[in-house]
Design an enzyme around this catalytic site. Structure first.
Site, PDB file in Angstrom:
ATOM      1  CB  THR A   1       0.830  -0.082   0.775  1.00 45.34           C
ATOM      2  OG1 THR A   1       0.495   1.250   1.182  1.00 45.34           O
ATOM      3  CG2 THR A   1       1.122  -0.930   1.991  1.00 45.34           C
ATOM      4  CB  CYS A   2       0.019  -0.195  -4.526  1.00 44.80           C
ATOM      5  SG  CYS A   2       1.470  -1.080  -5.111  1.00 44.80           S
ATOM      6  CG  ASP A   3      -3.908   3.614  -0.266  1.00 48.22           C
ATOM      7  OD1 ASP A   3      -3.924   4.869  -0.285  1.00 48.22           O
ATOM      8  OD2 ASP A   3      -4.912   2.930  -0.012  1.00 48.22           O
TER       9      ASP A   3
ATOM     10  CG  ASN B   1      -0.692  -3.252  -1.263  1.00 46.28           C
ATOM     11  OD1 ASN B   1       0.044  -2.320  -1.546  1.00 46.28           O
ATOM     12  ND2 ASN B   1      -1.952  -3.286  -1.665  1.00 46.28           N
TER      13      ASN B   1
END
Length: 375
Positions: A322-324, A365
């Protein structure tokens, strides 16, 4: 890894990530626990893994169930289990949810505050209630202290107050922390509970049940004691602190029941480095903290991760897709994977049957929740 799971992975190829559970292992774990605590009521913690196949199996084996919501209560009832086999063990409940559970026939409720006791008395009159006390959570890989429970003096006052409400003060509960690898950790809480029983009796309130919670572990990367060791330690403690007046005992297994029964298959999405001189590869998987591996937070639960590759092992950082930036699984722990690992390879995350599917986010996401296959 079991032969059934190995065969499933060889013959079936559903999209990753997914969890496959060998229900024979669940049955074996239930029987092992039953042997270790022969006189106890077993209340499976549904939150660990609520797959219908698992709940139906445990219903057939005679288990009762610890639930945390009306939805979980409905899952249990759908298996044919009767409401008298259900405990509403969450200490944080809406009054409307208590009323809904009561309407379904549930008559056993946990509490740890006067406000919660009041909600139960109003919405579920005549029910049995048990008060949860605080524990330290010492030596547990996943402590459960602070948020749940109250100190023993408050618990005494609450149980005495319960006798004056439209409920039945039934007993005391505690939880020594999830993935508790020290069987001796039950002793201090049992001692506190015994003190509570005596104090309440002197006040004219007769308690009859002690819920010693869960905490029984699954084998991850570290060895854990045998279930018999836990049973022996717990019964020795009960005998020492309660003498010949041992109350009815309830246990709430979750991880112990299903953890070792499941394997997650995941795909390697990317392998990279952060600099030319970086000594560790970053290996990104198609599952991460938000896809079911929330218990990797602070690297607390360390799952065995296995590759079919035969190359020399080298250190890696493992992360999710994910974009975390929080979605890093293991950076401090010494994880090693084969040097010939390639993008697209499949990895097995073992002992992953507990607290994975239920932690998966629905749409963070845009990733779908992890699917479960029970075999």
């Amino acid at each position: 890894m079991t032969k059934k799971i190995d065969r499933f992975l060889a013959e079936q190829h559903p999209p990753t990530p997914f969890l496959v559970v060998d229900t024979d292992i669940v049955a074996d774990n239930y029987k092992r626990l039953r042997s270790a605590v022969p006189g106890a009521g077993i209340y499976y913690a549904v939150k660990a893994n609520p797959a219908p196949e698992i709940l139906k199996l445990l219903t057939k084996l005679g288990s009762s169930f610890d639930t945390a919501s009306v939805n979980e209560i409905d899952m249990v009832l759908a298996t044919g289990a009767s409401a008298d086999r259900i405990s509403y063990g969450n200490t944080i409940k809406k009054k409307a949810d208590i009323a809904a559970a009561y309407e379904r026939g549930v008559k056993l409720y946990a509490f740890d505050s006067d406000a919660e006791l009041g909600k139960i008395a109003d919405a579920a009159p005549g029910s049995k209630v048990f008060c949860r006390i605080l524990t330290s959570g010492a030596n547990a890989d996943w402590p459960l202290s602070r948020k749940f429970g109250c100190d023993v003096e408050m618990a005494k006052n609450l149980l005495i107050a319960a006798a004056k409400r439209e409920v039945i003060p039934y007993g005391v509960s505690f939880h020594v922390g999830s993935q508790q690898r020290d069987p001796a950790q039950w002793d201090a809480a049992v001692a506190q509970a015994a003190w509570l029983f005596r104090e309440c009796e002197q006040a004219g309130v007769q308690l009859t049940m002690l819920n010693i919670g869960g905490g029984f572990p699954t084998r991850y990367r570290k060895l854990v004691p045998k279930m018999a060791d836990y049973g022996n330690a717990i019964y020795e403690s009960l005998g020492r602190h309660f003498g010949n007046r041992i109350p009815d005992i309830i246990v709430e297994p979750g991880r112990q029941m299903v953890g070792s029964a499941g394997v997650i298959q995941t795909e390697v999405v990317l392998i990279s480095k952060k600099s030319e001189g970086d000594s560790r590869r970053w290996v990104y998987l198609d599952i991460g903290k938000f896809g079911g591996l929330a218990e990797t937070m602070d690297e607390a639960i360390q799952y065995p991760i296995v590759s079919a590759r035969k190359g020399s092992l080298a250190p890696v950082v493992l992360a999710g897709p994910t974009c975390d930036s929080a979605d890093i699984l293991y950076e401090k722990a010494d994880y090693r994977l084969p040097e010939d690992l390639e993008i697209g390879d499949k990895l097995e995350i073992r002992s992953a049957g507990a607290y994975t599917t239920t932690y998966a986010a629905v749409a963070f996401n845009g990733f779908e929740p992890i699917k479960t296959y029970c075999i």
